[in-house]
Design an enzyme around this catalytic site. Sequence first.
Site, short mmCIF file in Angstrom:
data_model
loop_
_atom_site.label_atom_id
_atom_site.label_comp_id
_atom_site.label_asym_id
_atom_site.label_seq_id
_atom_site.Cartn_x
_atom_site.Cartn_y
_atom_site.Cartn_z
N ASP A 1 -2.76 4.61 -2.53
CA ASP A 1 -4.38 5.71 -1.86
C ASP A 1 -4.40 6.91 -1.97
O ASP A 1 -2.74 7.50 -2.43
CB ASP A 1 -2.97 6.05 -0.21
CG ASP A 1 -3.52 5.44 0.81
OD1 ASP A 1 -4.84 4.82 1.01
OD2 ASP A 1 -4.22 7.04 2.03
N HIS B 1 -11.09 -2.39 3.44
CA HIS B 1 -10.67 -2.41 5.25
C HIS B 1 -12.17 -0.56 5.28
O HIS B 1 -11.95 -0.21 6.37
CB HIS B 1 -9.53 -1.83 5.08
CG HIS B 1 -8.65 -0.72 4.26
ND1 HIS B 1 -8.85 -0.77 3.12
CD2 HIS B 1 -8.64 0.46 5.39
CE1 HIS B 1 -7.87 0.31 2.71
NE2 HIS B 1 -7.88 0.66 3.73
N ASP B 2 -12.33 0.02 4.23
CA ASP B 2 -13.10 1.14 4.55
C ASP B 2 -15.18 1.08 4.34
O ASP B 2 -15.37 1.83 4.33
CB ASP B 2 -12.88 1.86 3.73
CG ASP B 2 -11.58 2.67 3.34
OD1 ASP B 2 -10.50 2.42 4.65
OD2 ASP B 2 -10.43 2.90 2.67
N ASP C 1 0.93 -1.32 0.12
CA ASP C 1 -0.26 -0.09 0.08
C ASP C 1 1.14 1.22 -0.20
O ASP C 1 1.53 1.15 0.84
CB ASP C 1 -0.66 0.05 1.33
CG ASP C 1 -2.40 0.91 0.76
OD1 ASP C 1 -2.17 1.96 0.30
OD2 ASP C 1 -3.13 0.30 1.69
N GLU D 1 -6.45 3.97 -5.72
CA GLU D 1 -7.54 3.85 -5.34
C GLU D 1 -8.21 5.72 -5.99
O GLU D 1 -7.59 6.82 -5.50
CB GLU D 1 -7.36 4.39 -4.11
CG GLU D 1 -8.68 4.50 -3.02
CD GLU D 1 -8.28 4.83 -2.22
OE1 GLU D 1 -9.19 4.84 -0.40
OE2 GLU D 1 -7.24 5.72 -1.16
C1 GLC Z 1 -7.63 6.22 1.60
C2 GLC Z 1 -7.47 4.63 2.74
C3 GLC Z 1 -7.92 4.74 4.14
C4 GLC Z 1 -7.41 5.77 4.48
C5 GLC Z 1 -6.99 7.09 4.22
C6 GLC Z 1 -5.80 8.17 4.03
O1 GLC Z 1 -9.00 6.28 1.78
O2 GLC Z 1 -8.18 3.27 2.43
O3 GLC Z 1 -8.05 3.67 5.37
O4 GLC Z 1 -8.02 6.15 5.89
O5 GLC Z 1 -6.84 7.01 3.17
O6 GLC Z 1 -4.73 7.50 3.84
#
Ligand code: GLC
Length: 566
Positions: free
Chosen positions: A219, A335-336, A117, A261
Amino acid sequence: MDQFQDQSAAATQQPKAPSAERRWWHTATVYQVYPRSFCDSNGDGIGDIPGVTSKLDYLKSLGIDVVWLSPIYKSPMDDNGYDISDYRDIAPEFGTLADFDHLVAEARKRDIGIVLDLVVNHTSDEHPWFVESRKGPGNPFRDFYIWRQPAEDGGPPNGLMSSFGGPAWTLDTETGEYYLHMFSRRQPDLNWENPEVRQEIYRMMNWWLERGVAGFRMDVIDYIGKQVDRELVKDGPRLHEYLQEMNRETFGSHDILTVGECWSATPGSALLYSGRDRNELSMVFQFEHVTQQWDEVYGKWRPKPFDLVKLKSVLSKWQYALSDDGWNSLFWGNHDLPRAVSRYGDVAGYHGESAKMLATVLHLMKGTPFIYQGEEIGMTNVPFTTIEQYRDIETINMHRLHVEAGLSPEDFIKGANESARDNARTPMQWSAALHGGFTKGVPWIEVNTNYATINAEAAMTDERSIWNHYRKLIALRKAHPVIVYGLYQSWLDQHPDVFVYTRTLDQDRLVVIANFTPREVPLTVPSELAISGECLISNYEPVDALAVEKIDLKPYEAFAILSQAP
Ligand code: GLC
Ligand code: CA
């Protein structure tokens, strides 16, 4: 004629030849591990890297090709590792660099790649760059972050808001300037306009590539081209320039998987990110299908009722848009996000059937499937009753803000139990042993109480389990190019209960039919689909033939038939 018969232009689309270029990650299935919650090897209650290594055989038997590890770097864990204080070291609670190298080596022995990640929109406030930066103007690291003078009234420079609630600006009293953080105040945003920042990131990426990683999940990567003074964060004007530069300076010369993402992605921008000749990323995560139910005002905290027609139209739109160029990622959860079976299925009445139905629909589409840990055994949302049981910074912040604004704590918990990120973060349920076999100590977050029945050990020994269904789907993808490259076409777009699509490649045609309801649904099969063939997979008895008449689909029934293309 059936009232739901598809009238769309897409229905008449002719199968085209698949794109010439084939990549290994087209056929791969990825499994996301959230290390903190996966497997605790030393009894401190926190999952760790040796724990992941100890489960590689489990992943191998499921058929996984790639593991995406949520962040394992050194971090004060304000946001469970998405706040990195040292990009080249491992958080002590997760292990050491030697543990990581061992994981990569053991994974490679099993033909599994490890994807890291990459969190480079921001760092932790404990990262040495930020510690230096906050010393004030004139420090060589000042411009590594985004500092601005207060507005005229002394308040934040502008109206940008943090995703975790409140302004995205925090005043540093020492220097009288504000710094930007799109997430918590302990996650200051890096200044990507500074070429030195970009070079530092690229050097770090190359360092990990040399350690043998198989790719990067990036991310909130759509934030890096931001123009703060225009309050433009996502999809900024220099975003694609930076990604092309990153590609050129780092992974472009390696055969790896990259996935960005991108909550802001549209089918159009996805073609920019993942187009064959763009030299950017392999694919992006877009979230349109999983945000269909979000409320205009309260977002995910007050989800609207499920609407299958809408969901189908979004999924199909993405399938069509990236059918000739670009590449889709396929996922229900991460995980979100809440647990897929809780959101789209029926945990109380048809747990197994609905979990298998969801897997079937997703895994037979075109794209690279991602499984979030525990999804393969049908793990569910949490039954928490108080805010004290939650650990996630976003949920805790939102609880404070919403309750201050007048929402009752009970109503907040009700919403959180449906939508909070901790739904996905309770420990992996390995067995019926105490704490689901996740730890011999006290877990950092409570294990879901249903671990006695929902656990990996039980699932692996039951031939009809959700786990074995996933295993079969993963194997089918490897055996049938039509699943990887076949042309997608949806049918009966307006049908409110049933999802029907076909995939076509050369002589093969796959028909996928899924009932999204807990009811029996009579379905009139379109005449073009009335065929007999081989039932590749089903969550009830195999269905080998379709006739042009009403068939009665059982609750959450889903199956796929492979036949000769017409
Ligand atoms: C992304 C991650 C999340 C995190 C955010 C800030 O959305 O998936 O879990 O809190 O970025 O890094
Ligand atoms: Ca541990």
